[in-house]
Design a protein around this motif. Structure first.
Motif, PDB file in Angstrom:
ATOM      1  N   TYR A 111       4.437 -71.541   2.134  1.00 60.04           N
ATOM      2  CA  TYR A 111       5.537 -71.885   1.221  1.00 60.04           C
ATOM      3  C   TYR A 111       5.933 -70.666   0.388  1.00 60.04           C
ATOM      4  O   TYR A 111       7.107 -70.351   0.238  1.00 60.04           O
ATOM      5  N   ALA A 112       4.927 -70.001  -0.185  1.00 60.96           N
ATOM      6  CA  ALA A 112       5.192 -68.845  -1.044  1.00 60.96           C
ATOM      7  C   ALA A 112       5.862 -67.721  -0.250  1.00 60.96           C
ATOM      8  O   ALA A 112       6.837 -67.116  -0.708  1.00 60.96           O
ATOM      9  N   ALA A 113       5.341 -67.452   0.950  1.00 64.84           N
ATOM     10  CA  ALA A 113       5.895 -66.378   1.784  1.00 64.84           C
ATOM     11  C   ALA A 113       7.350 -66.657   2.148  1.00 64.84           C
ATOM     12  O   ALA A 113       8.158 -65.731   2.260  1.00 64.84           O
ATOM     13  N   HIS A 114       7.692 -67.916   2.317  1.00 62.90           N
ATOM     14  CA  HIS A 114       9.063 -68.310   2.642  1.00 62.90           C
ATOM     15  C   HIS A 114      10.050 -67.779   1.599  1.00 62.90           C
ATOM     16  O   HIS A 114      11.193 -67.464   1.912  1.00 62.90           O
ATOM     17  N   TYR A 115       9.602 -67.660   0.352  1.00 57.08           N
ATOM     18  CA  TYR A 115      10.442 -67.157  -0.736  1.00 57.08           C
ATOM     19  C   TYR A 115      10.065 -65.759  -1.180  1.00 57.08           C
ATOM     20  O   TYR A 115      10.505 -65.288  -2.222  1.00 57.08           O
ATOM     21  N   GLY A 116       9.222 -65.077  -0.394  1.00 57.38           N
ATOM     22  CA  GLY A 116       8.838 -63.715  -0.740  1.00 57.38           C
ATOM     23  C   GLY A 116       7.919 -63.632  -1.944  1.00 57.38           C
ATOM     24  O   GLY A 116       7.868 -62.599  -2.611  1.00 57.38           O
ATOM     25  N   LEU A 117       7.185 -64.708  -2.215  1.00 55.76           N
ATOM     26  CA  LEU A 117       6.269 -64.752  -3.357  1.00 55.76           C
ATOM     27  C   LEU A 117       4.840 -64.460  -2.909  1.00 55.76           C
ATOM     28  O   LEU A 117       4.499 -64.678  -1.746  1.00 55.76           O
TER      29      LEU A 117
END
Length: 169
Positions: A111-117
């Motif tokens: 989920y985080a990687a999906h938003y570059g987090l």
């Protein structure tokens, strides 16, 4: 929308304007809670993603990050306040719990990687994810204090997070 609202760009899902919770009737708050439930947020993994969102919705007034974090910490684990980490110490878990936590961490990281987090490690990280997904907005009040407002309507989780094909939301 207020120029201090975050995020201003990035998510292709369009949500409508956010309304301050203090101006909502109990009926509207219940409808908002129901749409959050129906949208699959309470079946999120880790479940704390849904808990943070529900806490923001049911908070009497739009909360600051610090207020929301403290409320989530004490409501999620009233007997043992949640530490700064979302994740339990593996040495305190049995083999099945370790496997489940690893699975949840993998989903949260996706989920985080999906938003570059960066990987989700704290309640504040969950708030950052919900801001990036435009499920929460951080808007300055009349005194200049940043407060968290849920999007209205709350989009289904599958519309803003890569939950995968097996998600039952």
């Amino acid at each position: 929308m207020d120029s201090d609202a975050r995020p201003l760009e990035g998510n292709p899902v369009q949500t409508t304007a956010t309304y301050p919770l203090m101006q909502w009737s109990d009926h509207e708050r219940k409808r908002h809670f129901r749409s959050t439930y129906d949208g699959g947020w309470l079946r999120s993994r880790p479940s704390l993603i849904g808990v943070v969102l529900i806490t923001a919705i049911t908070h009497e007034n739009p909360a600051t990050r610090e207020e929301l974090i403290e409320e989530v910490r004490t409501s999620a684990h009233p007997d043992t306040p949640l530490g700064p980490s979302l994740w339990k110490d593996p040495s305190c878990l049995d083999t099945e719990e370790i496997a489940e936590q690893l699975c949840q961490r993998g989903e949260a990281d996706r989920y985080a990687a999906h938003y570059g987090l960066p990987p989700l490690m704290t309640i504040n990280g969950v708030i950052e994810l919900l801001l990036a997904a435009r499920v929460l907005y951080e808007i300055r009040d009349a005194l200049g204090v940043l407060r968290l407002h849920p999007a209205h309507p709350v989009p289904p989780i599958a519309d803003v997070l890569p939950v995968g094909d097996g998600f039952d939301g």
